[in-house]
Scaffold this active site. Structure first.
Site, short mmCIF file in Angstrom:
data_model
loop_
_atom_site.label_atom_id
_atom_site.label_comp_id
_atom_site.label_asym_id
_atom_site.label_seq_id
_atom_site.Cartn_x
_atom_site.Cartn_y
_atom_site.Cartn_z
N ASP A 74 -1.89 -4.50 12.00
CA ASP A 74 -1.95 -5.27 10.76
C ASP A 74 -1.19 -6.59 10.90
OD1 ASP A 74 -2.80 -5.82 8.20
OD2 ASP A 74 -1.24 -4.64 7.21
N THR B 158 0.82 -1.20 0.00
CA THR B 158 0.00 0.00 0.00
C THR B 158 0.85 1.25 0.00
OG1 THR B 158 -1.11 -1.26 1.72
CG2 THR B 158 -2.07 0.86 1.13
N PHE B 159 1.95 1.17 0.76
CA PHE B 159 2.70 2.40 0.97
C PHE B 159 3.81 2.62 -0.04
CE2 PHE B 159 0.68 1.50 4.98
CZ PHE B 159 0.16 2.74 5.29
N GLY B 160 4.04 1.66 -0.87
CA GLY B 160 5.10 1.83 -1.86
C GLY B 160 5.70 0.50 -2.24
N GLN B 161 7.00 0.53 -2.51
CA GLN B 161 7.66 -0.68 -2.97
C GLN B 161 8.75 -1.06 -1.97
OE1 GLN B 161 8.65 0.14 -7.36
NE2 GLN B 161 8.63 2.14 -6.41
N1 ATP Z 1 12.86 -6.60 5.69
C1 ATP Z 1 12.33 -7.22 4.64
N2 ATP Z 1 12.98 -8.24 4.06
C2 ATP Z 1 12.46 -8.88 2.99
N3 ATP Z 1 11.28 -8.57 2.44
C3 ATP Z 1 10.58 -7.57 2.98
C4 ATP Z 1 11.06 -6.85 4.09
N4 ATP Z 1 10.16 -5.90 4.41
C5 ATP Z 1 9.16 -6.04 3.54
N5 ATP Z 1 9.40 -7.04 2.67
C6 ATP Z 1 8.53 -7.49 1.58
O1 ATP Z 1 7.79 -6.39 1.08
C7 ATP Z 1 6.41 -6.60 1.27
C8 ATP Z 1 5.74 -5.30 1.60
O2 ATP Z 1 6.30 -4.79 2.80
P1 ATP Z 1 5.42 -4.04 3.87
O3 ATP Z 1 4.38 -4.99 4.36
O4 ATP Z 1 6.31 -3.45 4.91
O5 ATP Z 1 4.80 -2.89 2.98
P2 ATP Z 1 3.34 -2.37 2.93
O6 ATP Z 1 3.28 -1.37 1.86
O7 ATP Z 1 2.94 -1.92 4.28
O8 ATP Z 1 2.58 -3.69 2.54
P3 ATP Z 1 1.07 -4.06 2.82
O9 ATP Z 1 0.27 -3.17 1.96
O10 ATP Z 1 1.01 -5.50 2.39
O11 ATP Z 1 0.80 -3.90 4.27
C9 ATP Z 1 6.30 -7.65 2.35
O12 ATP Z 1 5.14 -8.43 2.23
C10 ATP Z 1 7.53 -8.48 2.11
O13 ATP Z 1 7.30 -9.45 1.14
#
Ligand code: ATP
Length: 907
Positions: A257, A140-143
């Site tokens: 979450d 959601t927040f980016g990549q």
């Molecule tokens: N430290 C890490 N090491 C390896 N992969 C990671 C790490 N942090 C995040 N990821 C990968 O990136 C994805 C997205 O990370 P994160 O959940 O922090 O972002 P988000 O934008 O909040 O995602 P979501 O919308 O799913 O909540 C994770 O599901 C995971 O696969």
């Protein structure tokens, strides 16, 4: 991992013994050798042993690697004039779409930075470079990109936040929360929480570098074909997740979450460890703002119902995760919130207690009254209270909501939790004695789950309580676990407040350099959205002087002040650095003057600049302003309505004028979180010098202080720290005396559902052939783990608007606080806005507020940097950037913008 081709062995011979080719083609001698066959049967024993001694295993690399490794050198051997440069390669884009349309072409239409292989992310402050190698996830927040850290020569995961203010602000909260967890609560990295390594802004994107982790638990389950893990693995993971939850609870953090996708395997340690990631939705306990949180399958009943929530929502999610680890399938795979609730009721038996249902916002959406909610009836036989509520049928739901609820598939062959667990197929070929041993452990698991997926958040086990369960400790399970009573305590012992206030706040407060504590760097100019403001603006928050830290005009070295009142010491890291974000760590006591939920604050405080912000960096400042104005922690549980002035926001008088909403608000501010808006609350009680120029110096807050208090209260409606307390307090505000706390109220058995806890006598059936869930293996596409994503940043509009209107009222300089006037004023901006129609002439009240605030910010920027000679056009542009309004909207609201500028000018 490279595979070892054990069958392919060669005899290690001396190169001299190798035949030398006499042809024109002269292969490398060590790379190409004649094949020497040998067979144990054809060689004698001594030959054989000497040969075996020289055998070596060839590690076979993947074909592509073998064909391409060193290819540049090979080509250069072929053609010595070849000059290869990686930069000339066609870009291998990792971001989709990869067309640059925003941010000077750096961002795609989704505001994501367009990444390609070998793209460099640079932390200019620390001269640290990260080479992007791959994409790990898109959220959601980016990549999240897999990057090579050129400083440490290690891979790291860098989360690159979308270039949008809302995401940016929330990510700042994520950084601050993680920093606090890492540094204060988990310095030795023993509590299974991901570690942040660095953060910086690059091309207007906030980037957070994390330790590199491996697969997440959902992926593991998937790799296991949606079959559950063995109980010992479930136990191991549960224990580790509980470690993290204990730390979060101690820190007063709600993750919001928790789900298998957010629990990752750590690849660098043995034995296997897991780590909790994604604090992007996290908030401080007691300062909850968002009502639409948690991914659906893991969403707690109180969140579905719109009841004030606490850290116990994470325990619900944890229960769902534990069940899923064992079953391989989500316990409550609701296709809609209605479906989710229905499944909870069916699987668990029972339903949320009446006191919760009575005070939840969304009860009417899912439940109907079947008897009076005020005349409690007892069941003649069981003496249990009979619930006044009953879940709607699908038809009734459709009649009320004008749409049929989505209902998902049933994956289990049994309905009740006990039966689902007991009948889950045992592993094949398990000896009888192992089966009976496991059946006991399954009983323990059911008992464990019962304490977690408990409808009543007040009765749900805390992480510490859960960690004593035999399922976790491995002790023999003999009877239902009774956790030791946990003394109710201040939910936030260590507290941070996150000030996103460019005017008075500063970037990542002292020491907020993740894991580089000695390097106290700050993000100068690092906020692309909230511009740098000179340190002198700190003076607006006069009380800061009390901390003796803002006086440091150089500002870049952490100064550390402290403040003590009768009962507690509030250590206070003074903010340093010039822009927009403070983290204040309060150790050993509650932050009485704490500001509201950071996300909420961030919505409004940016650029307010004119010090009437109920949010802007005031929480901790208030502590310094006048210690005597704070309730000592010992009085945390009580509201003194007798001193409404002193305890402004808690006054029932003030709140009553707002009806039930504010009644709750006033009451649930039991920890006086409302004091996070001290500009108003304290104004009448401190001298101007005590307050400093920032405190009500313009007088406008004095005029409308009541309205302000109400606004704070409204906000606090959703900052309840515990629903039971909230219940207790509710009577204060709305005149109802509902003395029904979770502690003294029984939960009600649902109609025709057995709510009894599992008992040891419960017999486990031998597994049926047909595995649970095998009836139709769920299509992962059915999964909707990101359900909450689209709405993750939606505020609770009711409270937001209420606060908003109060806030707006407070900036009506010199006008009477006549309610009708205020209504008409705010109402004007509250109508007609349609997000889907950007050309709409009117802004929503939220937008107008932001617009107004941004006007102030823009003006302060102009003032602070006259050399850059901003003109009104610049100001409008800046304001415009803050909320993406159209020119037409700007013109419509130009008077308001001017008012903002004038307001600011008055200060
Ligand atoms: N430290 C890490 N090491 C390896 N992969 C990671 C790490 N942090 C995040 N990821 C990968 O990136 C994805 C997205 O990370 P994160 O959940 O922090 O972002 P988000 O934008 O909040 O995602 P979501 O919308 O799913 O909540 C994770 O599901 C995971 O696969």
């Amino acid at each position: 991992m490279a595979d070892v081709d054990a069958s392919k062995v060669v005899v290690d011979g001396s190169p001299d013994e190798l035949p030398v080719s006499t042809s024109s083609w002269n292969p490398l001698r060590r790379a190409f050798r004649p094949y020497v066959s040998f067979s144990p049967s054809t060689v004698n024993a001594s030959e054989s042993s000497s040969t075996i001694a020289t055998l070596r295993v060839i590690v076979k690399k993947p074909l592509v690697a073998r064909l391409t490794e060193g290819i540049v050198e090979t080509y250069q051997i072929c053609n010595p004039t070849l000059k290869y440069s990686e930069a000339l390669n066609p870009k291998h884009f990792l971001t989709n779409p990869s067309t640059g349309v925003l941010n000077d072409g750096y961002d795609n239409a989704n505001s994501d930075l367009i990444l390609h292989v070998n793209f460099e992310l640079v932390n200019f402050e620390r001269k640290r470079r990260y080479t992007v190698k791959d994409i790990l996830g898109q959220g959601t927040f980016g990549q999240v990109a897999k990057c090579w850290d050129l400083e440490t020569n290690c891979y790291v995961a860098v989360k690159i936040i979308k270039n949008q203010p809302a995401y940016y602000r929330q990510a700042v909260v994520e950084v601050s929360i993680l920093h606090m967890l890492n540094q204060k609560f988990n310095p030795d990295d023993k509590h299974h929480i991901v570690r942040t390594l660095d953060y910086f802004v690059f091309q207007r994107h906030l980037c957070i570098s994390f330790e590199m982790l491996g697969s997440n638990l959902y992926e593991l389950i998937k790799m296991n074909h949606f079959k559950g893990f063995s109980l010992s693995i479930v136990q191991m993971f549960s224990k580790q997740i509980l470690h993290a939850l204990i730390v979060m609870k101690d820190a007063g953090i709600i993750h919001c979450d928790m789900k298998p996708e957010n629990i990752l395997i750590s690849t660098s340690v043995k034995p296997t460890e897991i780590k909790v990631i994604d604090f992007g939705s996290a908030c401080m306990e007691g300062r909850t703002v968002y009502s639409y949180i948690q991914s659906r399958y893991y969403r707690s009943p109180e969140v579905v119902l719109g009841y004030p929530y606490t850290a116990s929502i994470d325990m619900w999610s944890f229960g769902c995760i534990v069940a899923e680890l064992f079953l391989g399938l989500p316990l409550f795979p609701g296709a809609s919130e209605y479906d989710l609730l229905k499944r909870m009721v069916q699987i668990l038996g029972g339903q949320p207690p009446d006191n919760l249902l009575r005070d939840s916002k969304n009860t009417g959406k899912f439940f109907k009254h079947v008897r009076s909610i005020y005349h409690l009836e007892h069941d003649a036989t069981s003496e249990e209270l009979i619930s006044a509520y009953q879940v709607l049928t699908e038809d009734e739901y459709e009649a009320r909501e004008s749409k049929r609820p989505s209902i998902g598939k049933n994956y289990f062959n049994h309905v009740k939790l006990e039966d689902i667990i007991a009948n889950y197929p045992y592993r094949k070929n398990l000896p009888e004695e192992e089966i009976s041993k496991e059946s006991l452990t399954r009983l323990a698991l059911v008992d464990f789950l019962r304490g977690l997926v408990e409808f009543d958040p007040g009765k749900r086990w805390s992480p510490l309580q859960a960690s004593g369960h035999p399922f976790v400790t491995g002790e023999p399970f003999r009877c239902p676990y009774q956790p030791s009573h946990e003394t109710p305590r201040i939910p936030v012992i260590y507290t941070i407040t996150v000030d996103h206030n460019p005017g008075g706040g500063h970037w990542l407060a002292a020491g907020l350099s993740p894991q580089v504590s000695s390097v106290n760097y700050y993000l100068s100019l690092s906020s692309p959205h909230f511009q740098k403001v000179p340190m002198s603006y700190g003076r607006n928050y006069g009380s800061l002087g009390s901390h003796g830290s803002y006086n440091d005009s150089t500002g870049f070295v952490s100064s550390y002040g402290s403040y003590s009142d009768i009962n507690s010491m509030h250590a206070y890291n003074s903010p340093v650095g010039p822009c927009g974000f403070n983290m204040h760590v309060h150790v050993g006591g509650q932050l009485l003057g704490s500001s509201p939920d950071a996300r909420y604050r961030s919505q409004l405080s940016h650029g307010t600049g004119f010090d009437v912000s109920p949010f802007g960096g005031v929480g901790p400042m208030s502590l310094g302003a006048s210690p005597s104005q704070f309730t000592p922690p010992s009085s945390q549980m009580h509201f003194s309505s007798a001193s409404p002035g002193k305890h402004g926001p808690t006054s029932p008088e003030r709140s009553s004028s707002r009806g039930i909403l504010l009644g709750k608000a006033a009451a649930i501010g039991q920890y006086n979180k409302c004091w996070g808006y001290p500009t108003m609350c304290m104004q009448p009680y401190g001298s101007a010098s005590e307050r400093g120029p920032g405190f009500c110096a313009n007088g406008m807050s004095c005029i409308h202080s009541d309205a302000q208090f109400q606004g704070h209260g409204a906000h606090s409606v959703i900052s309840s720290s515990s629903h039971s307390n909230w219940k207790q307090q509710m009577g204060v505000g709305n005149g109802l005396s509902l003395n029904l706390t979770s502690a003294n109220q029984k939960s009600y058995p649902a109609h025709s559902v057995d709510n009894s806890r599992v008992v040891c006598a419960h017999s486990l059936e031998i597994p049926c052939d047909k595995p649970e869930g095998s009836s139709s293996l769920p299509d992962p596409a059915d999964w909707d783990p990101n359900y909450s994503d689209e709405s993750l940043l939606q505020e609770d509009t009711a409270e937001f608007n209420s606060l908003n209107s109060e806030f707006t009222s407070c900036v009506c300089l010199g006008e009477p606080s006549d309610a009708s006037t205020l209504t008409s004023k705010t109402g004007r901006y509250g109508h007609g806005h349609n997000q889907a129609n950007p050309s709409s002439k009117f802004l929503s009240s939220n937008e107008s507020l932001l617009f107004f605030a941004s006007g102030g910010l823009a003006y302060s920027l102009t003032e602070s940097s006259p050399s850059t000679s901003h003109d009104v056009k610049d100001i409008i542009n800046m304001a415009r950037q803050c909320i993406h309004v159209t020119t037409e909207q700007i013109l419509t609201h130009l008077p308001m913008l001017c008012l903002a500028i004038v307001c600011h000018g008055c200060i």
